[in-house]
Design an enzyme around this catalytic site. Sequence first.
Site, mmCIF file in Angstrom:
data_model
loop_
_atom_site.group_PDB
_atom_site.id
_atom_site.type_symbol
_atom_site.label_atom_id
_atom_site.label_comp_id
_atom_site.label_asym_id
_atom_site.label_seq_id
_atom_site.Cartn_x
_atom_site.Cartn_y
_atom_site.Cartn_z
ATOM 1 N N ASP A 1 20.421 45.098 32.386
ATOM 2 C CA ASP A 1 20.520 43.784 31.768
ATOM 3 C C ASP A 1 19.729 42.726 32.521
ATOM 4 O O ASP A 1 19.286 41.737 31.940
ATOM 5 C CB ASP A 1 21.990 43.356 31.671
ATOM 6 C CG ASP A 1 22.702 44.139 30.592
ATOM 7 O OD1 ASP A 1 22.096 44.325 29.532
ATOM 8 O OD2 ASP A 1 23.829 44.584 30.827
ATOM 9 N N HIS B 1 27.000 48.068 38.566
ATOM 10 C CA HIS B 1 27.378 48.735 37.312
ATOM 11 C C HIS B 1 28.666 49.514 37.512
ATOM 12 O O HIS B 1 28.877 50.089 38.576
ATOM 13 C CB HIS B 1 26.266 49.684 36.836
ATOM 14 C CG HIS B 1 26.386 50.035 35.395
ATOM 15 N ND1 HIS B 1 27.200 51.044 34.946
ATOM 16 C CD2 HIS B 1 25.805 49.487 34.294
ATOM 17 C CE1 HIS B 1 27.109 51.102 33.628
ATOM 18 N NE2 HIS B 1 26.282 50.167 33.208
ATOM 19 N N HIS C 1 30.867 43.311 27.306
ATOM 20 C CA HIS C 1 30.111 44.454 26.773
ATOM 21 C C HIS C 1 28.639 44.086 26.588
ATOM 22 O O HIS C 1 27.817 44.364 27.450
ATOM 23 C CB HIS C 1 30.782 44.890 25.463
ATOM 24 C CG HIS C 1 30.350 46.215 24.932
ATOM 25 N ND1 HIS C 1 29.446 47.027 25.548
ATOM 26 C CD2 HIS C 1 30.720 46.879 23.801
ATOM 27 C CE1 HIS C 1 29.274 48.128 24.846
ATOM 28 N NE2 HIS C 1 30.031 48.060 23.779
HETATM 29 N N1 CMC Z 1 27.587 40.295 42.841
HETATM 30 C C1 CMC Z 1 28.203 40.270 44.047
HETATM 31 N N2 CMC Z 1 29.078 41.200 44.475
HETATM 32 C C2 CMC Z 1 29.350 42.191 43.638
HETATM 33 C C3 CMC Z 1 28.765 42.298 42.371
HETATM 34 C C4 CMC Z 1 27.845 41.299 41.991
HETATM 35 N N3 CMC Z 1 27.232 41.347 40.784
HETATM 36 N N4 CMC Z 1 29.218 43.400 41.747
HETATM 37 C C5 CMC Z 1 30.068 43.981 42.584
HETATM 38 N N5 CMC Z 1 30.158 43.254 43.743
HETATM 39 C C6 CMC Z 1 30.914 43.622 44.921
HETATM 40 C C7 CMC Z 1 32.404 43.389 44.744
HETATM 41 O O1 CMC Z 1 32.781 42.104 45.147
HETATM 42 C C8 CMC Z 1 32.977 44.462 45.624
HETATM 43 O O2 CMC Z 1 32.877 44.041 46.971
HETATM 44 P P1 CMC Z 1 33.982 44.510 48.057
HETATM 45 O O3 CMC Z 1 33.894 46.008 48.104
HETATM 46 O O4 CMC Z 1 33.581 43.839 49.309
HETATM 47 O O5 CMC Z 1 35.309 44.024 47.509
HETATM 48 C C9 CMC Z 1 32.016 45.639 45.448
HETATM 49 O O6 CMC Z 1 30.749 45.021 45.129
HETATM 50 C C10 CMC Z 1 32.404 46.628 44.368
HETATM 51 O O7 CMC Z 1 32.604 45.884 43.171
HETATM 52 P P2 CMC Z 1 33.581 46.307 41.989
HETATM 53 O O8 CMC Z 1 34.116 45.061 41.363
HETATM 54 O O9 CMC Z 1 34.542 47.338 42.447
HETATM 55 O O10 CMC Z 1 32.588 47.002 41.010
HETATM 56 P P3 CMC Z 1 32.941 47.323 39.503
HETATM 57 O O11 CMC Z 1 32.469 48.690 39.237
HETATM 58 O O12 CMC Z 1 34.345 47.025 39.202
HETATM 59 O O13 CMC Z 1 32.057 46.257 38.717
HETATM 60 C C11 CMC Z 1 30.396 45.274 37.398
HETATM 61 C C12 CMC Z 1 30.902 46.565 38.060
HETATM 62 C C13 CMC Z 1 29.174 45.584 36.558
HETATM 63 C C14 CMC Z 1 31.493 44.696 36.489
HETATM 64 C C15 CMC Z 1 30.057 44.290 38.528
HETATM 65 O O14 CMC Z 1 29.071 44.845 39.382
HETATM 66 C C16 CMC Z 1 29.588 42.949 37.995
HETATM 67 O O15 CMC Z 1 30.422 42.080 37.710
HETATM 68 N N6 CMC Z 1 28.252 42.753 37.852
HETATM 69 C C17 CMC Z 1 27.715 41.549 37.270
HETATM 70 C C18 CMC Z 1 27.787 41.588 35.754
HETATM 71 C C19 CMC Z 1 26.763 42.507 35.134
HETATM 72 O O16 CMC Z 1 25.587 42.491 35.465
HETATM 73 N N7 CMC Z 1 27.209 43.326 34.183
HETATM 74 C C20 CMC Z 1 26.320 44.221 33.426
HETATM 75 C C21 CMC Z 1 26.484 45.642 33.815
HETATM 76 S S1 CMC Z 1 25.383 46.703 32.894
HETATM 77 C C22 CMC Z 1 26.057 46.626 31.301
HETATM 78 C C23 CMC Z 1 25.969 47.895 30.510
HETATM 79 O O17 CMC Z 1 25.609 48.956 31.003
HETATM 80 O O18 CMC Z 1 26.317 47.848 29.328
#
Ligand code: CMC
Length: 429
Positions: free
Chosen positions: A364, A306, A265
Amino acid sequence: MAEETAKLEFPNGNSVDLPIYSPSEGLDVIDVRTLGKQGFFTYDPGFMATASCESKITYIDGDKGILLYRGYIIDELANHSDYIEVCYLLLNGELPTRKEKQEFCDLINEHTMVHEQLSTFFNGFRRDAHPMAIMVGVVGALSAFYHDSLDISNPEHRTISAFRLIAKVPTLAAMCYRYYHGHPFVYPRNEMSYAENFLNMMFSMPSSDDKPNPVLVRAMDKIFILHADHEQNASTSTVRLAGSSGANPFACIASGIASLWGPAHGGANEACLNMLEEIGEVSQIPKYLEKARNKDDPFRLMGFGHRVYKNFDPRATVMRDACHEVLDTLNCSDDPVFQVALELEKIALEDEYFIQRKLYPNVDFYSGIILSAIGIPKNMFTVIFALARTVGWVSQWSEMIAEKNQRIGRPRQLYTGKSKRAFIDIDKR
Ligand code: CMC
Protein backbone atom coordinates in the site's frame (compact mmCIF):
# COMPACT_ATOMS: atom_id res chain seq x y z
CA MET A 1 -8.83 -37.43 2.13
CA ALA A 2 -8.04 -37.66 5.89
CA GLU A 3 -5.18 -39.99 6.80
CA GLU A 4 -4.80 -39.00 10.44
CA THR A 5 -7.16 -37.98 13.21
CA ALA A 6 -6.94 -35.79 16.30
CA LYS A 7 -8.59 -37.09 19.47
CA LEU A 8 -10.64 -34.56 21.40
CA GLU A 9 -11.69 -35.48 24.95
CA PHE A 10 -14.72 -33.85 26.57
CA PRO A 11 -15.21 -33.09 30.29
CA ASN A 12 -17.96 -35.77 30.45
CA GLY A 13 -15.45 -38.47 29.51
CA ASN A 14 -16.59 -38.85 25.90
CA SER A 15 -14.12 -38.37 23.09
CA VAL A 16 -14.23 -37.92 19.34
CA ASP A 17 -11.72 -38.57 16.57
CA LEU A 18 -11.56 -35.60 14.24
CA PRO A 19 -10.16 -36.06 10.71
CA ILE A 20 -7.01 -34.12 9.85
CA TYR A 21 -6.68 -32.97 6.23
CA SER A 22 -3.33 -32.25 4.62
CA PRO A 23 -3.58 -29.39 2.12
CA SER A 24 -1.33 -29.12 -0.95
CA GLU A 25 0.35 -26.14 0.83
CA GLY A 26 0.11 -24.79 4.37
CA LEU A 27 -0.98 -26.04 7.76
CA ASP A 28 -2.99 -29.19 8.35
CA VAL A 29 -6.69 -28.61 9.02
CA ILE A 30 -8.82 -30.38 11.65
CA ASP A 31 -12.39 -31.09 10.51
CA VAL A 32 -14.67 -30.11 13.42
CA ARG A 33 -18.00 -30.47 11.60
CA THR A 34 -19.18 -33.39 13.73
CA LEU A 35 -18.68 -31.54 17.03
CA GLY A 36 -22.24 -30.18 16.99
CA LYS A 37 -23.53 -33.75 17.31
CA GLN A 38 -21.35 -34.12 20.44
CA GLY A 39 -23.03 -31.06 21.92
CA PHE A 40 -20.20 -28.56 21.34
CA PHE A 41 -19.41 -25.66 19.06
CA THR A 42 -15.98 -24.18 18.40
CA TYR A 43 -15.29 -20.52 19.19
CA ASP A 44 -13.02 -18.50 16.91
CA PRO A 45 -14.00 -14.84 16.46
CA GLY A 46 -11.96 -13.23 13.71
CA PHE A 47 -11.30 -16.69 12.20
CA MET A 48 -7.84 -16.79 13.80
CA ALA A 49 -7.53 -20.56 13.30
CA THR A 50 -10.53 -21.47 11.18
CA ALA A 51 -10.51 -22.48 7.52
CA SER A 52 -13.90 -21.24 6.33
CA CYS A 53 -13.78 -23.14 3.03
CA GLU A 54 -11.76 -25.36 0.73
CA SER A 55 -10.22 -23.43 -2.17
CA LYS A 56 -7.83 -24.03 -5.07
CA ILE A 57 -7.34 -20.41 -6.10
CA THR A 58 -4.82 -18.48 -3.98
CA TYR A 59 -2.24 -19.44 -1.38
CA ILE A 60 -0.31 -17.18 1.01
CA ASP A 61 2.66 -18.13 3.19
CA GLY A 62 3.17 -15.01 5.29
CA ASP A 63 6.39 -16.22 6.94
CA LYS A 64 8.10 -17.00 3.67
CA GLY A 65 6.62 -14.02 1.81
CA ILE A 66 4.89 -16.22 -0.76
CA LEU A 67 1.72 -15.40 -2.69
CA LEU A 68 0.55 -17.87 -5.35
CA TYR A 69 -2.33 -17.54 -7.81
CA ARG A 70 -3.28 -21.06 -8.94
CA GLY A 71 0.29 -22.10 -8.04
CA TYR A 72 2.07 -19.30 -9.92
CA ILE A 73 4.36 -16.94 -7.97
CA ILE A 74 2.98 -13.40 -7.86
CA ASP A 75 6.16 -11.62 -8.97
CA GLU A 76 6.51 -13.86 -12.03
CA LEU A 77 2.92 -13.07 -12.98
CA ALA A 78 3.40 -9.34 -12.36
CA ASN A 79 6.64 -9.21 -14.36
CA HIS A 80 5.82 -11.57 -17.24
CA SER A 81 2.03 -11.69 -17.59
CA ASP A 82 -0.76 -9.13 -17.74
CA TYR A 83 -4.00 -8.58 -15.86
CA ILE A 84 -6.29 -10.14 -18.44
CA GLU A 85 -4.22 -13.35 -18.39
CA VAL A 86 -4.35 -13.31 -14.60
CA CYS A 87 -8.14 -12.97 -14.77
CA TYR A 88 -8.29 -16.02 -17.03
CA LEU A 89 -5.96 -17.90 -14.69
CA LEU A 90 -7.96 -17.10 -11.54
CA LEU A 91 -11.26 -17.99 -13.19
CA ASN A 92 -10.15 -21.11 -15.07
CA GLY A 93 -7.17 -22.48 -13.14
CA GLU A 94 -4.67 -22.38 -16.02
CA LEU A 95 -2.84 -19.69 -17.99
CA PRO A 96 -4.42 -19.24 -21.44
CA THR A 97 -2.82 -20.14 -24.76
CA ARG A 98 -2.56 -17.23 -27.22
CA LYS A 99 -5.83 -18.31 -28.85
CA GLU A 100 -7.64 -18.72 -25.52
CA LYS A 101 -6.38 -15.32 -24.40
CA GLN A 102 -7.65 -13.62 -27.55
CA GLU A 103 -11.05 -15.31 -27.23
CA PHE A 104 -11.24 -14.33 -23.56
CA CYS A 105 -10.35 -10.70 -24.36
CA ASP A 106 -13.03 -10.64 -27.05
CA LEU A 107 -15.61 -12.01 -24.63
CA ILE A 108 -14.72 -9.47 -21.94
CA ASN A 109 -14.76 -6.67 -24.52
CA GLU A 110 -18.31 -7.59 -25.54
CA HIS A 111 -19.43 -6.43 -22.10
CA THR A 112 -17.40 -3.30 -21.34
CA MET A 113 -20.28 -0.87 -21.97
CA VAL A 114 -22.92 -0.28 -19.32
CA HIS A 115 -26.62 0.15 -20.09
CA GLU A 116 -27.33 3.85 -20.79
CA GLN A 117 -30.11 3.68 -18.22
CA LEU A 118 -27.50 2.81 -15.58
CA SER A 119 -25.61 6.02 -16.46
CA THR A 120 -28.61 8.00 -15.32
CA PHE A 121 -28.26 6.52 -11.80
CA PHE A 122 -25.23 8.74 -11.27
CA ASN A 123 -27.38 11.87 -11.37
CA GLY A 124 -29.08 10.67 -8.20
CA PHE A 125 -25.82 10.99 -6.23
CA ARG A 126 -24.29 14.18 -4.89
CA ARG A 127 -21.24 15.22 -6.91
CA ASP A 128 -19.10 14.97 -3.80
CA ALA A 129 -20.36 11.49 -2.81
CA HIS A 130 -17.59 9.07 -1.88
CA PRO A 131 -16.95 6.96 -5.01
CA MET A 132 -17.12 3.76 -2.93
CA ALA A 133 -20.67 4.69 -1.90
CA ILE A 134 -21.55 5.03 -5.58
CA MET A 135 -19.79 1.76 -6.45
CA VAL A 136 -21.75 -0.22 -3.84
CA GLY A 137 -24.94 1.17 -5.38
CA VAL A 138 -24.22 0.86 -9.10
CA VAL A 139 -22.55 -2.57 -8.98
CA GLY A 140 -25.50 -3.91 -6.94
CA ALA A 141 -27.83 -2.23 -9.44
CA LEU A 142 -26.35 -4.27 -12.29
CA SER A 143 -28.53 -7.14 -11.07
CA ALA A 144 -31.57 -5.11 -12.12
CA PHE A 145 -30.38 -5.22 -15.75
CA TYR A 146 -29.72 -8.93 -16.28
CA HIS A 147 -32.77 -10.85 -15.11
CA ASP A 148 -32.29 -13.19 -18.07
CA SER A 149 -29.04 -14.62 -16.71
CA LEU A 150 -29.29 -14.70 -12.93
CA ASP A 151 -29.88 -18.42 -12.50
CA ILE A 152 -26.83 -19.25 -10.42
CA SER A 153 -27.38 -23.00 -10.84
CA ASN A 154 -26.71 -22.55 -14.57
CA PRO A 155 -22.92 -22.51 -15.30
CA GLU A 156 -23.46 -20.42 -18.46
CA HIS A 157 -25.28 -17.77 -16.47
CA ARG A 158 -22.46 -17.76 -13.91
CA THR A 159 -19.87 -17.32 -16.63
CA ILE A 160 -21.63 -14.45 -18.35
CA SER A 161 -22.13 -12.70 -15.00
CA ALA A 162 -18.41 -13.10 -14.28
CA PHE A 163 -17.52 -11.56 -17.67
CA ARG A 164 -19.99 -8.73 -17.15
CA LEU A 165 -18.54 -7.87 -13.76
CA ILE A 166 -14.90 -7.97 -14.88
CA ALA A 167 -15.74 -5.91 -17.97
CA LYS A 168 -18.07 -3.32 -16.44
CA VAL A 169 -16.44 -2.51 -13.10
CA PRO A 170 -13.65 -0.38 -14.70
CA THR A 171 -16.27 1.51 -16.72
CA LEU A 172 -18.30 2.20 -13.56
CA ALA A 173 -15.19 3.10 -11.54
CA ALA A 174 -14.10 5.65 -14.16
CA MET A 175 -17.67 7.02 -14.28
CA CYS A 176 -17.50 7.72 -10.51
CA TYR A 177 -14.37 9.80 -11.05
CA ARG A 178 -15.78 11.65 -14.05
CA TYR A 179 -19.04 12.38 -12.26
CA TYR A 180 -17.19 13.85 -9.26
CA HIS A 181 -15.28 16.20 -11.57
CA GLY A 182 -18.23 17.07 -13.78
CA HIS A 183 -16.47 15.60 -16.81
CA PRO A 184 -18.36 13.73 -19.53
CA PHE A 185 -18.39 9.94 -19.26
CA VAL A 186 -15.95 8.26 -21.64
CA TYR A 187 -17.02 5.08 -23.42
CA PRO A 188 -14.70 2.06 -23.29
CA ARG A 189 -12.27 1.48 -26.17
CA ASN A 190 -11.99 -2.21 -26.93
CA GLU A 191 -8.81 -1.92 -29.00
CA MET A 192 -6.99 -0.89 -25.80
CA SER A 193 -5.67 -3.21 -23.10
CA TYR A 194 -7.66 -3.49 -19.87
CA ALA A 195 -5.43 -1.06 -17.94
CA GLU A 196 -5.01 1.34 -20.85
CA ASN A 197 -8.76 1.45 -21.40
CA PHE A 198 -9.30 2.20 -17.71
CA LEU A 199 -6.81 5.10 -17.71
CA ASN A 200 -8.34 6.36 -20.94
CA MET A 201 -11.86 6.32 -19.44
CA MET A 202 -10.50 8.15 -16.39
CA PHE A 203 -8.48 10.89 -18.05
CA SER A 204 -9.18 11.34 -21.76
CA MET A 205 -10.97 14.46 -22.91
CA PRO A 206 -13.14 14.88 -26.00
CA SER A 207 -11.04 17.97 -26.75
CA SER A 208 -7.74 16.08 -27.16
CA ASP A 209 -6.33 12.88 -28.66
CA ASP A 210 -3.93 12.16 -25.78
CA LYS A 211 -3.43 8.47 -25.02
CA PRO A 212 -2.33 7.02 -21.67
CA ASN A 213 1.45 6.85 -21.13
CA PRO A 214 2.64 3.21 -21.58
CA VAL A 215 4.75 3.32 -18.37
CA LEU A 216 1.66 4.33 -16.39
CA VAL A 217 -0.42 1.69 -18.17
CA ARG A 218 2.08 -1.00 -17.18
CA ALA A 219 2.18 0.25 -13.56
CA MET A 220 -1.63 0.24 -13.44
CA ASP A 221 -1.69 -3.28 -14.86
CA LYS A 222 0.72 -4.39 -12.12
CA ILE A 223 -1.44 -2.81 -9.43
CA PHE A 224 -4.39 -4.75 -10.85
CA ILE A 225 -2.43 -8.04 -10.89
CA LEU A 226 -1.10 -7.61 -7.34
CA HIS A 227 -4.56 -6.88 -5.94
CA ALA A 228 -6.48 -9.48 -7.96
CA ASP A 229 -6.91 -11.96 -5.11
CA HIS A 230 -5.66 -12.50 -1.57
CA GLU A 231 -7.24 -15.67 -0.23
CA GLN A 232 -10.06 -15.61 2.36
CA ASN A 233 -9.80 -11.96 3.52
CA ALA A 234 -12.77 -9.97 4.88
CA SER A 235 -14.27 -8.86 1.56
CA THR A 236 -13.80 -12.25 -0.12
CA SER A 237 -15.37 -14.00 2.86
CA THR A 238 -18.21 -11.48 2.67
CA VAL A 239 -18.79 -12.33 -1.00
CA ARG A 240 -18.77 -16.05 -0.21
CA LEU A 241 -21.18 -15.67 2.72
CA ALA A 242 -23.56 -13.46 0.73
CA GLY A 243 -23.36 -15.91 -2.19
CA SER A 244 -23.96 -18.95 0.01
CA SER A 245 -27.60 -17.92 0.38
CA GLY A 246 -28.05 -18.02 -3.40
CA ALA A 247 -27.92 -14.22 -3.83
CA ASN A 248 -27.07 -13.09 -7.37
CA PRO A 249 -23.40 -12.35 -8.19
CA PHE A 250 -23.86 -8.59 -8.68
CA ALA A 251 -25.38 -8.26 -5.21
CA CYS A 252 -22.57 -10.44 -3.79
CA ILE A 253 -19.81 -8.34 -5.36
CA ALA A 254 -21.54 -5.17 -4.08
CA SER A 255 -21.32 -6.68 -0.58
CA GLY A 256 -17.60 -7.33 -1.15
CA ILE A 257 -17.12 -3.69 -2.15
CA ALA A 258 -18.88 -2.58 1.05
CA SER A 259 -16.57 -4.75 3.13
CA LEU A 260 -13.46 -3.56 1.32
CA TRP A 261 -14.41 0.06 1.98
CA GLY A 262 -13.49 -0.26 5.68
CA PRO A 263 -10.22 1.42 6.72
CA ALA A 264 -8.88 -1.83 8.20
CA HIS A 265 -9.09 -3.47 4.77
CA GLY A 266 -8.92 -1.43 1.58
CA GLY A 267 -8.21 2.00 3.03
CA ALA A 268 -4.51 1.68 3.94
CA ASN A 269 -3.01 3.27 0.82
CA GLU A 270 -5.24 6.31 1.27
CA ALA A 271 -4.12 6.52 4.92
CA CYS A 272 -0.50 6.32 3.75
CA LEU A 273 -0.91 9.26 1.39
CA ASN A 274 -2.61 11.28 4.13
CA MET A 275 0.37 10.60 6.36
CA LEU A 276 2.91 11.61 3.70
CA GLU A 277 1.01 14.86 3.21
CA GLU A 278 0.90 15.41 6.96
CA ILE A 279 4.66 14.89 7.25
CA GLY A 280 4.90 17.47 4.48
CA GLU A 281 8.67 17.80 4.08
CA VAL A 282 11.80 15.73 4.45
CA SER A 283 13.02 17.75 7.46
CA GLN A 284 9.95 16.58 9.42
CA ILE A 285 10.69 12.86 8.97
CA PRO A 286 12.84 12.41 12.14
CA LYS A 287 9.99 13.86 14.23
CA TYR A 288 7.52 11.33 12.80
CA LEU A 289 9.98 8.44 13.15
CA GLU A 290 10.33 9.38 16.82
CA LYS A 291 6.53 9.35 17.17
CA ALA A 292 6.40 5.90 15.53
CA ARG A 293 9.03 4.54 17.95
CA ASN A 294 7.33 6.03 21.01
CA LYS A 295 5.20 3.39 22.79
CA ASP A 296 3.03 6.13 24.36
CA ASP A 297 2.18 7.63 21.00
CA PRO A 298 -0.53 5.84 18.97
CA PHE A 299 1.04 7.11 15.73
CA ARG A 300 2.14 4.41 13.28
CA LEU A 301 3.91 4.79 10.00
CA MET A 302 1.16 3.99 7.51
CA GLY A 303 2.28 1.73 4.69
CA PHE A 304 4.75 -0.13 6.93
CA GLY A 305 4.35 -3.64 8.36
CA HIS A 306 1.88 -6.39 7.61
CA ARG A 307 -0.27 -8.79 9.64
CA VAL A 308 0.46 -11.83 7.45
CA TYR A 309 3.74 -11.10 5.66
CA LYS A 310 6.23 -11.03 8.50
CA ASN A 311 9.45 -11.18 6.47
CA PHE A 312 8.54 -9.38 3.30
CA ASP A 313 5.48 -8.63 1.21
CA PRO A 314 6.18 -10.11 -2.25
CA ARG A 315 3.78 -7.61 -3.78
CA ALA A 316 5.73 -4.68 -2.32
CA THR A 317 8.93 -5.81 -4.06
CA VAL A 318 7.20 -5.63 -7.44
CA MET A 319 5.43 -2.38 -6.61
CA ARG A 320 8.66 -0.73 -5.47
CA ASP A 321 10.26 -1.07 -8.93
CA ALA A 322 7.08 0.13 -10.64
CA CYS A 323 6.87 3.06 -8.23
CA HIS A 324 10.41 4.24 -8.93
CA GLU A 325 9.82 3.87 -12.68
CA VAL A 326 6.62 5.96 -12.51
CA LEU A 327 8.24 8.70 -10.43
CA ASP A 328 11.18 8.86 -12.86
CA THR A 329 8.88 8.92 -15.89
CA LEU A 330 6.71 11.68 -14.47
CA ASN A 331 9.70 13.64 -13.22
CA CYS A 332 8.14 14.06 -9.80
CA SER A 333 11.41 14.60 -7.96
CA ASP A 334 10.45 18.14 -6.89
CA ASP A 335 7.12 17.16 -5.37
CA PRO A 336 7.50 17.32 -1.57
CA VAL A 337 5.12 14.37 -0.98
CA PHE A 338 7.19 12.06 -3.18
CA GLN A 339 10.44 13.40 -1.70
CA VAL A 340 9.09 12.51 1.75
CA ALA A 341 8.05 9.06 0.50
CA LEU A 342 11.45 8.19 -0.98
CA GLU A 343 13.39 9.52 2.00
CA LEU A 344 11.10 7.74 4.45
CA GLU A 345 11.57 4.48 2.56
CA LYS A 346 15.37 4.89 2.77
CA ILE A 347 15.54 5.90 6.43
CA ALA A 348 13.04 3.33 7.70
CA LEU A 349 14.88 0.50 5.94
CA GLU A 350 18.07 1.51 7.80
CA ASP A 351 16.45 2.28 11.16
CA GLU A 352 17.08 -0.18 14.02
CA TYR A 353 13.47 -0.01 15.31
CA PHE A 354 12.07 -0.98 11.90
CA ILE A 355 14.76 -3.57 11.13
CA GLN A 356 14.25 -5.35 14.47
CA ARG A 357 10.48 -5.54 14.00
CA LYS A 358 10.74 -6.45 10.32
CA LEU A 359 8.73 -3.39 9.37
CA TYR A 360 9.29 -2.60 5.71
CA PRO A 361 7.18 -0.63 3.24
CA ASN A 362 4.17 -2.74 2.21
CA VAL A 363 2.25 -2.87 -1.07
CA ASP A 364 0.00 0.00 0.00
CA PHE A 365 2.96 2.32 0.56
CA TYR A 366 4.02 2.00 -3.07
CA SER A 367 0.60 1.67 -4.68
CA GLY A 368 -0.59 4.85 -2.92
CA ILE A 369 2.43 6.74 -4.25
CA ILE A 370 1.96 5.41 -7.80
CA LEU A 371 -1.76 6.20 -7.89
CA SER A 372 -1.16 9.67 -6.55
CA ALA A 373 1.64 10.31 -9.07
CA ILE A 374 -0.67 9.19 -11.90
CA GLY A 375 -3.13 11.86 -10.73
CA ILE A 376 -5.72 9.59 -9.14
CA PRO A 377 -7.35 11.25 -6.12
CA LYS A 378 -7.12 9.48 -2.75
CA ASN A 379 -10.83 8.72 -2.53
CA MET A 380 -10.48 6.61 -5.72
CA PHE A 381 -7.71 4.38 -4.30
CA THR A 382 -10.10 1.85 -2.73
CA VAL A 383 -12.26 1.90 -5.87
CA ILE A 384 -9.22 0.78 -7.86
CA PHE A 385 -8.57 -1.95 -5.30
CA ALA A 386 -12.21 -3.07 -5.74
CA LEU A 387 -11.84 -3.00 -9.52
CA ALA A 388 -8.76 -5.25 -9.36
CA ARG A 389 -10.25 -7.56 -6.72
CA THR A 390 -13.50 -8.13 -8.66
CA VAL A 391 -11.97 -11.07 -10.53
CA GLY A 392 -10.82 -12.63 -7.24
CA TRP A 393 -14.27 -12.23 -5.70
CA VAL A 394 -15.96 -13.64 -8.79
CA SER A 395 -13.55 -16.60 -8.96
CA GLN A 396 -14.09 -17.41 -5.30
CA TRP A 397 -17.85 -17.05 -5.66
CA SER A 398 -17.89 -19.34 -8.75
CA GLU A 399 -15.74 -21.91 -6.99
CA MET A 400 -18.15 -21.97 -4.05
CA ILE A 401 -21.33 -22.18 -6.15
CA ALA A 402 -19.86 -25.03 -8.23
CA GLU A 403 -19.23 -27.13 -5.07
CA LYS A 404 -21.33 -30.30 -4.98
CA ASN A 405 -22.70 -29.92 -1.47
CA GLN A 406 -22.62 -26.15 -1.20
CA ARG A 407 -24.58 -24.98 1.86
CA ILE A 408 -25.60 -21.64 3.27
CA GLY A 409 -22.95 -20.16 5.59
CA ARG A 410 -24.38 -20.08 9.10
CA PRO A 411 -21.88 -19.47 11.93
CA ARG A 412 -22.82 -20.39 15.51
CA GLN A 413 -22.25 -18.18 18.54
CA LEU A 414 -21.20 -18.17 22.17
CA TYR A 415 -24.37 -16.66 23.67
CA THR A 416 -23.71 -14.63 26.83
CA GLY A 417 -27.02 -12.72 27.03
CA LYS A 418 -29.93 -13.23 29.43
CA SER A 419 -31.41 -16.69 29.87
CA LYS A 420 -35.14 -17.20 29.28
CA ARG A 421 -37.22 -14.92 31.50
CA ALA A 422 -40.84 -13.87 31.88
CA PHE A 423 -42.25 -10.82 30.10
CA ILE A 424 -42.87 -7.86 32.46
CA ASP A 425 -45.89 -5.70 31.84
CA ILE A 426 -44.95 -2.07 31.00
CA ASP A 427 -46.55 -0.71 34.23
CA LYS A 428 -44.44 -3.05 36.37
CA ARG A 429 -40.99 -2.30 34.87
N1 CMC B 1 4.77 1.90 12.58
C1 CMC B 1 5.44 1.80 13.76
N2 CMC B 1 5.50 0.69 14.51
C2 CMC B 1 4.85 -0.37 14.06
C3 CMC B 1 4.13 -0.37 12.86
C4 CMC B 1 4.12 0.83 12.11
N3 CMC B 1 3.45 0.90 10.93
N4 CMC B 1 3.58 -1.58 12.65
C5 CMC B 1 3.93 -2.33 13.69
N5 CMC B 1 4.71 -1.61 14.55
C6 CMC B 1 5.35 -2.12 15.75
C7 CMC B 1 4.37 -2.31 16.89
O1 CMC B 1 4.27 -1.16 17.68
C8 CMC B 1 5.00 -3.46 17.63
O2 CMC B 1 6.09 -2.97 18.39
P1 CMC B 1 6.49 -3.67 19.79
O3 CMC B 1 6.85 -5.09 19.44
O4 CMC B 1 7.61 -2.87 20.30
O5 CMC B 1 5.24 -3.59 20.64
C9 CMC B 1 5.58 -4.33 16.52
O6 CMC B 1 5.87 -3.41 15.44
C10 CMC B 1 4.67 -5.44 16.02
O7 CMC B 1 3.43 -4.83 15.66
P2 CMC B 1 2.01 -5.55 15.70
O8 CMC B 1 0.98 -4.52 16.03
O9 CMC B 1 2.08 -6.78 16.52
O10 CMC B 1 1.86 -5.99 14.22
P3 CMC B 1 0.49 -6.46 13.59
O11 CMC B 1 0.77 -7.65 12.79
O12 CMC B 1 -0.56 -6.57 14.61
O13 CMC B 1 0.10 -5.22 12.66
C11 CMC B 1 -0.29 -3.88 10.78
C12 CMC B 1 0.23 -5.23 11.30
C13 CMC B 1 -0.28 -3.88 9.27
C14 CMC B 1 -1.73 -3.66 11.27
C15 CMC B 1 0.64 -2.80 11.34
O14 CMC B 1 1.97 -3.03 10.92
C16 CMC B 1 0.20 -1.40 10.94
O15 CMC B 1 -0.64 -0.81 11.63
N6 CMC B 1 0.75 -0.86 9.83
C17 CMC B 1 0.33 0.42 9.31
C18 CMC B 1 -0.96 0.30 8.52
C19 CMC B 1 -0.76 -0.33 7.16
O16 CMC B 1 0.14 0.02 6.40
N7 CMC B 1 -1.63 -1.28 6.82
C20 CMC B 1 -1.62 -1.93 5.50
C21 CMC B 1 -1.12 -3.32 5.56
S1 CMC B 1 -1.10 -4.08 3.95
C22 CMC B 1 -2.79 -4.26 3.61
C23 CMC B 1 -3.16 -5.49 2.84
O17 CMC B 1 -2.36 -6.39 2.61
O18 CMC B 1 -4.33 -5.59 2.47
